[in-house]
Design a protein around this motif. Structure first.
Motif, PDB file in Angstrom:
ATOM      1  N   ASN A   7      31.367  -8.691 -36.411  1.00 57.80           N
ATOM      2  CA  ASN A   7      30.587  -9.504 -35.486  1.00 57.80           C
ATOM      3  C   ASN A   7      30.158  -8.720 -34.254  1.00 57.80           C
ATOM      4  O   ASN A   7      30.942  -7.961 -33.671  1.00 57.80           O
ATOM      5  N   TYR A   9      28.436  -9.537 -30.498  1.00 60.20           N
ATOM      6  CA  TYR A   9      28.271 -10.657 -29.577  1.00 60.20           C
ATOM      7  C   TYR A   9      27.301 -10.298 -28.461  1.00 60.20           C
ATOM      8  O   TYR A   9      27.265  -9.153 -27.995  1.00 60.20           O
ATOM      9  N   LYS A 119      19.206  -4.470 -39.057  1.00 62.85           N
ATOM     10  CA  LYS A 119      18.311  -5.373 -38.330  1.00 62.85           C
ATOM     11  C   LYS A 119      17.906  -4.705 -37.022  1.00 62.85           C
ATOM     12  O   LYS A 119      18.708  -4.014 -36.384  1.00 62.85           O
ATOM     13  N   PHE A 121      16.818  -4.910 -33.197  1.00 66.50           N
ATOM     14  CA  PHE A 121      16.944  -5.742 -32.009  1.00 66.50           C
ATOM     15  C   PHE A 121      16.224  -5.085 -30.833  1.00 66.50           C
ATOM     16  O   PHE A 121      16.288  -3.870 -30.661  1.00 66.50           O
ATOM     17  N   ASP A 205      13.267  -7.692 -35.511  1.00 62.77           N
ATOM     18  CA  ASP A 205      13.855  -8.907 -36.072  1.00 62.77           C
ATOM     19  C   ASP A 205      14.258  -9.899 -34.983  1.00 62.77           C
ATOM     20  O   ASP A 205      14.087 -11.110 -35.139  1.00 62.77           O
ATOM     21  N   TYR A 206      14.786  -9.368 -33.864  1.00 62.30           N
ATOM     22  CA  TYR A 206      15.251 -10.226 -32.776  1.00 62.30           C
ATOM     23  C   TYR A 206      14.879  -9.609 -31.426  1.00 62.30           C
ATOM     24  O   TYR A 206      15.080  -8.415 -31.213  1.00 62.30           O
ATOM     25  N   PHE A 241      26.083 -12.161 -34.117  1.00 57.54           N
ATOM     26  CA  PHE A 241      25.427 -11.565 -35.280  1.00 57.54           C
ATOM     27  C   PHE A 241      26.510 -11.072 -36.224  1.00 57.54           C
ATOM     28  O   PHE A 241      27.349 -10.232 -35.862  1.00 57.54           O
ATOM     29  N   ASP A 242      26.535 -11.613 -37.443  1.00 60.47           N
ATOM     30  CA  ASP A 242      27.603 -11.283 -38.389  1.00 60.47           C
ATOM     31  C   ASP A 242      27.217 -10.182 -39.372  1.00 60.47           C
ATOM     32  O   ASP A 242      27.916  -9.940 -40.361  1.00 60.47           O
ATOM     33  N   LYS A 244      24.285 -10.213 -40.926  1.00 54.67           N
ATOM     34  CA  LYS A 244      23.157 -10.761 -41.689  1.00 54.67           C
ATOM     35  C   LYS A 244      22.358 -11.768 -40.877  1.00 54.67           C
ATOM     36  O   LYS A 244      21.132 -11.756 -40.903  1.00 54.67           O
ATOM     37  N   ASN A 245      23.060 -12.664 -40.187  1.00 48.67           N
ATOM     38  CA  ASN A 245      22.401 -13.739 -39.463  1.00 48.67           C
ATOM     39  C   ASN A 245      22.841 -13.756 -38.002  1.00 48.67           C
ATOM     40  O   ASN A 245      23.964 -13.362 -37.670  1.00 48.67           O
ATOM     41  N   LEU A 246      21.945 -14.260 -37.151  1.00 48.65           N
ATOM     42  CA  LEU A 246      22.223 -14.412 -35.729  1.00 48.65           C
ATOM     43  C   LEU A 246      22.228 -15.898 -35.393  1.00 48.65           C
ATOM     44  O   LEU A 246      21.263 -16.611 -35.677  1.00 48.65           O
ATOM     45  N   GLU A 247      23.332 -16.366 -34.825  1.00 51.17           N
ATOM     46  CA  GLU A 247      23.453 -17.764 -34.463  1.00 51.17           C
ATOM     47  C   GLU A 247      23.982 -17.877 -33.047  1.00 51.17           C
ATOM     48  O   GLU A 247      24.634 -16.959 -32.534  1.00 51.17           O
TER      49      GLU A 247
END
Length: 253
Positions: A7, A9, A119, A121, A205-206, A241-242, A244-247
């Motif tokens: 992860n 953060y 990914k 950023f 991507d972000y 961000f794990d 694969k996905n960012l939540e």
């Protein structure tokens, strides 16, 4: 959300030490509790500016306080967790203290581009991206100007640091009503900047910023996401961000 040691953060805008807070110690302890809660899960932590309400380093002097926060950063760094801090508009006068004493990597560029688990950023504090705010752009130029920094550093810390905290408190109280307001997309110059950037840099991507104290996620024209982290004053926003996905989530103590 699945947690693992992969992860990464993202947090922003704690404004530690602010004279506008009634209980600055509890505020710091909550941030430290969060950092302690992720010490077995984190690969890296990115702090996107204004972690301190005011920070100015002299060669042999730094602002007093923050011992719990700085101690926790040192512990995390000793555990092998990457710590990154982008300077904000309140704590941009950083030199090498946090790097040498706590293992924090300091970033002073307006935009930080990093690849994390394939990914792409783009990270920024977010100040100075709104080209329509001419008044702030002038102020930002003065803050970043080397001559102005040398002149401020020539003031004795007894008065300079007090002046800095006083200015920070005045700035927060002045803009407090504007914080937390999500602008309509057609009036959001920072979002427009991010979308223009993603149009040119299609691999993005972000695009993540702080500064504005709002929780906001918007699409980018290339299929990526624009994200504004809330803050660590009222919202306690965390982006995770794990690999694969960012939540996003909100830390509850």
């Amino acid at each position: 959300m699945t947690f693992s040691k992969r992860n990464i953060y993202f947090i922003s805008d704690a404004h530690l030490g602010s004279w506008a807070f009634k209980d600055a110690r509890s505020h710091e302890k909550r941030l430290v509790a969060f950092l302690d809660s992720i010490k077995d899960k984190a690969e890296a932590i990115y702090m996107l500016g204004d972690m301190f309400d005011f920070w100015h380093e002299y060669r042999y002097v730094v602002p007093r306080g923050f011992t719990r926060f700085l101690g926790k950063l040192s512990e995390l760094s000793d555990r092998g967790i990457e710590l990154h801090l982008l300077v904000g508009n309140h704590d941009l006068w950083m030199k090498d203290y946090l790097n040498k004493e706590c293992g924090v990597i300091i970033h002073k560029e307006k935009l930080l581009r990093v690849s994390l688990h394939d990914k792409h950023f783009v990270l920024a504090h977010g100040d100075g991206l709104d080209k329509s705010d001419y008044g702030y752009r002038v102020l930002r130029f003065l803050f970043h100007n080397k001559v102005c920094q040398l002149l401020f550093a020539a003031i004795h810390p007894r008065w300079a640091i007090k002046l800095g905290y006083s200015w920070a408190r005045h700035s927060r109280l002045k803009h407090e009503k504007q914080e937390g307001i999500v602008l309509p997309e057609d009036k959001d110059d920072t979002l427009a900047f991010a979308r223009k950037y993603a149009t040119v840099h299609k691999e993005t991507d972000y695009f993540i910023i702080g500064h504005r104290h709002v929780d906001q996620i918007c699409p980018l024209p290339n299929g990526g996401k624009f994200m504004v982290l809330g803050d660590w004053i009222e919202k306690f926003t965390v982006a995770v961000f794990d690999g694969k996905n960012l939540e996003t989530t909100h830390f509850k103590q």
